[in-house]
Design an enzyme around this catalytic site. Structure first.
Site, PDB file in Angstrom:
ATOM      1  CG  ASP A 160      -2.230   0.989  -3.229  1.00  0.00           C
ATOM      2  OD1 ASP A 160      -1.026   1.298  -3.093  1.00  0.00           O
ATOM      3  OD2 ASP A 160      -3.120   1.447  -2.487  1.00  0.00           O
ATOM      4  CG  ASN A 161      -1.510   4.349  -4.732  1.00  0.00           C
ATOM      5  OD1 ASN A 161      -2.607   3.943  -4.364  1.00  0.00           O
ATOM      6  ND2 ASN A 161      -0.639   4.872  -3.889  1.00  0.00           N
ATOM      7  CG  HIS A 194      -1.291   3.739   3.805  1.00  0.00           C
ATOM      8  ND1 HIS A 194      -1.665   4.608   4.801  1.00  0.00           N
ATOM      9  CD2 HIS A 194      -1.992   4.102   2.698  1.00  0.00           C
ATOM     10  CE1 HIS A 194      -2.553   5.467   4.311  1.00  0.00           C
ATOM     11  NE2 HIS A 194      -2.770   5.182   3.035  1.00  0.00           N
ATOM     12  CE  LYS A 209      -6.406   0.745   1.560  1.00  0.00           C
ATOM     13  NZ  LYS A 209      -5.443   1.872   1.701  1.00  0.00           N
ATOM     14  CG  ASP A 223      -2.052   0.938   1.171  1.00  0.00           C
ATOM     15  OD1 ASP A 223      -2.032   1.812   0.285  1.00  0.00           O
ATOM     16  OD2 ASP A 223      -2.978   0.832   1.997  1.00  0.00           O
ATOM     17  CG  ASP A 224      -0.117   4.998  -0.133  1.00  0.00           C
ATOM     18  OD1 ASP A 224      -0.848   4.692  -1.086  1.00  0.00           O
ATOM     19  OD2 ASP A 224      -0.393   5.882   0.694  1.00  0.00           O
ATOM     20  CB  CYS A 265      -6.070   3.410  -1.733  1.00  0.00           C
ATOM     21  SG  CYS A 265      -4.563   3.779  -0.854  1.00  0.00           S
ATOM     22  CE  LYS A 314      -2.405   7.767  -1.496  1.00  0.00           C
ATOM     23  NZ  LYS A 314      -2.562   7.455  -0.083  1.00  0.00           N
ATOM     24  CG  HIS A 338      -9.798   2.333   1.056  1.00  0.00           C
ATOM     25  ND1 HIS A 338      -8.708   3.080   0.679  1.00  0.00           N
ATOM     26  CD2 HIS A 338     -10.715   3.222   1.531  1.00  0.00           C
ATOM     27  CE1 HIS A 338      -8.941   4.358   0.925  1.00  0.00           C
ATOM     28  NE2 HIS A 338     -10.157   4.464   1.456  1.00  0.00           N
TER      29      HIS A 338
END
Ligand SMILES: *[C@@H]1O[C@H](CO)[C@@H](O)[C@H](O)[C@H]1NC(C)=O
Ligand SMILES: *[C@@H]1O[C@H](CO)[C@@H](O)[C@H](O)[C@H]1NC(C)=O
Ligand SMILES: *[C@@H]1O[C@H](CO)[C@@H](O)[C@H](O)[C@H]1NC(C)=O
Ligand SMILES: *[C@@H]1O[C@H](CO)[C@@H](O)[C@H](O)[C@H]1NC(C)=O
Ligand SMILES: *[C@@H]1O[C@H](CO)[C@@H](O)[C@H](O)[C@H]1NC(C)=O
Ligand SMILES: *[C@@H]1O[C@H](CO)[C@@H](O)[C@H](O)[C@H]1NC(C)=O
Ligand SMILES: *[C@@H]1O[C@H](CO)[C@@H](O)[C@H](O)[C@H]1NC(C)=O
Ligand SMILES: *[C@@H]1O[C@H](CO)[C@@H](O)[C@H](O)[C@H]1NC(C)=O
Ligand SMILES: *[C@@H]1O[C@H](CO)[C@@H](O)[C@H](O)[C@H]1NC(C)=O
Length: 581
Positions: A284-285, A221, A126, A33-34, A72, A306, A128
């Site tokens: 994810d990004n 994240h 997660k 994540d991130d 996300c 991001k 989201h």
């Protein structure tokens, strides 16, 4: 009599389809994540190493050009629907915990498709994609099992979400399926999610169903603003040579994520199912270097971060492995979009997807399996008419008009530490470090590679992004708040030289603008909704829950009794079949 024949037929059919399931590959997706583009060491950084992720990358196929949406929620929606966020209303921002909306329930998810095709589908970590109604949550969207959190992020230890800039109180967000689970409070989440994923693999009955496992880590994240970066002290200590305490903790968070990858692959190996499993690792990004939820993440040498239209938001550090690949141990340069994964993985499993679903993703399975790179990919990164920006890509041409956050994320924000005293001392013997990992031992045996040994140093150089040498050319800068920008990403992956003025009347640009208008006209309205004060966890025992259902009276009870009826019907069916045989 007729009924008996029918039941026997059905039972035989089940045996046959179970037999067919044996050939369907298990699918394991590990999502960071991130994570910053340069925060895995297979891209060339030596500041802190990620030997297990790197070993997966070098023994598999490095996805040099995997693209995701810039944030996300849109990214997860694109993975699960195989569609552009503009076509599902998920294009603007993310779903903050206090907003009552979701991935539209009439969209078919990847989990539903795999579930309907005989897979056991699980999501660890997660979600989201909305939770203000129970019907929005994973086990009602095609997942047989969920262990994790529903909202945007949580504390790494106490699993609560709190935002001092909002009016709601701190709330706990951790569940096993639909039930709140507080017994894990205090356990570092990366370890907790890993242990659960390992248990799913250990306990899975592979003869019954193939496994679909989506492990959506929190790492790396940021947690809540009161303590954004968190790792166990002994892990942080390993990186004591990194001077910036935030970067040091971030390195420890990445190290825990790296260890997770080793444990998952070890579990697959112990279960003897690697020979029929596809493993994908990606983020994810891009990472946030500055601004909201900044973590010191580095997308070096890419531009932006991001939540921006630039490569630093959109290009993910990723690798995929399957014993079926003809060219294991290579760098695949084919451009691939995260929405391509649904049709690509479905093709790997021989799953037919009904055309009425209208995917935007392209099936790249045979290109991936045989290692060719010839598919020209068009990618609508985003058309966001609220933030007022466009980011679009076709062939090698990238077009940007407008930007996010008044341009504060528009420069080259990530750096790569080159101080000799800030280098992971294991990097001196990097190749042996990789070859000595359990991941390498477990995966490399499948890599026949025509008898040639992999050259890790060469793969690492090939995976690195090299910016255009701009000293020899006259560079035209780009400010997309003033006028549009055009880049030749093949030559200029770091988006340094704006070619818009030169090409603005060319066929290339005119066609590209036409495509953008077409996509804009057909886009779905953004689903975003204003915050609802009734979300406040203080009304629900300090728990984040599906507050709209709770407010409307107990829909929970109704759906439970329906599940009981279905369960009893299934049970009766099961016994009648067994009895007749
Ligand atoms: C879902 O419903 C919305 C609104 O009713 C509609 O615009 C959209 O096309 C539907 N999507 C699908 C996949 O049916
Ligand atoms: C919080 O509540 C107060 C009082 O109701 C209100 O004035 C304020 O705008 C709210 N703040 C946010 C961020 O919603
Ligand atoms: C390498 O660095 C680690 C952590 O900083 C330290 O504990 C270890 O002693 C170092 N090893 C060598 C050989 O310098
Ligand atoms: C994978 O290996 C296991 C154990 O050796 C074996 O039973 C199984 O048939 C193999 N599966 C495939 C698809 O090769
Ligand atoms: C595809 O979906 C449509 C609409 O849901 C349905 O009518 C059709 O029968 C499906 N086709 C197949 C081959 O399953
Ligand atoms: C760029 O965006 C601006 C502002 O939205 C718009 O007026 C302009 O037409 C766009 N330019 C192109 C070439 O699409
Ligand atoms: C290889 O790994 C083992 C255990 O993981 C360790 O004991 C050994 O020192 C390592 N060897 C090298 C050369 O790094
Ligand atoms: C591996 O590749 C590097 C970089 O191209 C080269 O310098 C080195 O000699 C190669 N090693 C082997 C064992 O071929
Ligand atoms: C970049 O180009 C300049 C001018 O041609 C040259 O002097 C320099 O060595 C080049 N740098 C690299 C890293 O290739």
């Amino acid at each position: 009599m007729r009924k008996t024949i029918l039941l026997i037929f059905l039972a035989l059919f089940e045996v046959i389809s179970a037999q067919q399931n044996v050939d369907k590959p298990n699918i394991v997706i590990i999502m960071a994540d991130d994570m910053g583009f340069d925060d895995v060491s297979f891209r060339g950084s030596n500041q802190f190493l990620t030997p297990n992720i790197d070993a997966l990358a070098y023994s598999g196929v490095i996805l040099k050009n995997l693209y995701t949406p810039p944030m996300c929620t849109p990214s997860r929606s694109a993975l699960l629907t195989g569609k552009y966020p503009i076509n599902t209303g998920m294009q603007h921002y993310v779903i903050p915990n206090d907003q009552p909306w979701s991935l539209p329930v009439n969209e078919t998810t990847m989990a539903q498709i795999f579930q309907q095709n005989g897979y056991y589908t699980s999501i660890i970590g997660k979600w989201h994609l909305g939770f203000s109604r129970k019907g929005y949550t994973p086990t009602l969207r095609g997942f047989d099992y969920h262990f994790g959190y529903l909202g945007a992020y949580i504390d790494y230890f106490d699993h609560t979400l709190y935002n001092p800039n909002k009016n709601f109180s701190r709330g706990h967000d951790f569940r096993e399926n639909l039930d709140v689970s507080r017994k894990y409070t205090g356990t570092y989440i990366t370890d907790l999610l890993t242990a659960k994923a390992v248990k799913i693999i250990d306990d899975h009955n592979i003869n019954e169903k193939p496994l679909f496992l989506l492990l959506n880590h929190l790492a790396p994240h940021a947690a809540n603003d009161d303590k954004p970066l968190q790792a166990p002290p002994d892990e942080i200590e390993k990186f004591s040579y990194i001077k910036d305490p935030e970067r040091r903790t971030y390195a420890a968070m990445m190290s825990k994520l790296d260890t997770s990858v080793a444990h998952i692959i070890e579990a697959l190996s112990k279960k003897s199912i690697l020979n029929n499993t596809i493993i994908l690792f990606y983020s994810d990004n891009g990472g946030p270097t500055v601004g909201m939820h900044a973590t010191t993440a580095s997308n070096y040498p890419l531009r932006g971060q991001k939540n921006s239209p630039w490569e630093g938001a959109l290009r993910s550090s990723a690798a995929i492995w399957s014993p079926k690949f003809e060219k294991l141990g290579t760098v695949w340069k084919q451009r691939i979009y995260v929405a391509d994964l649904l049709p690509t993985l479905a093709a790997a499993a021989g799953i037919y997807i009904n055309e009425s679903i209208k995917l935007d993703g392209v099936n790249l399975w045979s290109a991936l399996k045989y290692g060719y790179e010839a598919v020209e990919r068009e990618i609508v990164h985003n058309i966001d008419d609220i933030d007022n920006y466009v980011s679009y890509f076709k062939g090698k041409w990238k077009f940007i008009n407008g930007t996010t956050e008044e341009g504060i994320y528009d420069s080259w924000l990530g750096t790569r530490s080159n101080h000799d005293d800030e280098i992971d001392n294991r990097s001196k013997d990097y190749e042996n470090l990789i070859r000595n990992t359990t991941v390498w031992h477990n995966l490399y045996e499948f890599n026949t590679n025509n008898g040639k040994a992999s050259n890790i140093t060469e793969l690492r150089l090939d995976a690195e992004v090299k910016c255009q040498n701009t000293s020899a050319i006259e560079v035209i800068t780009c400010n997309p708040l003033i006028s549009p920008c055009l880049f030749d990403i093949d030559e200029d992956p770091c988006e340094q030289n704006n070619l818009y003025e030169q090409f603005k009347n060319s066929k290339i640009v005119l066609e590209l603008l036409e495509r953008i208008s077409y996509f804009r006209e057909h886009a779905h309205e953004p689903n975003n909704k204003p915050a609802d004060p009734l979300c406040d966890p203080k009304y629900y025992e300090y728990e984040w829950t599906w507050w709209q259902d709770v407010q409307e009276g107990n829909s929970a009870v109704r759906s439970t009794s329906i599940s009981y009826i279905i369960f009893i019907i299934l049970l009766l069916n099961f016994f009648s079949i067994k009895f007749l045989i």
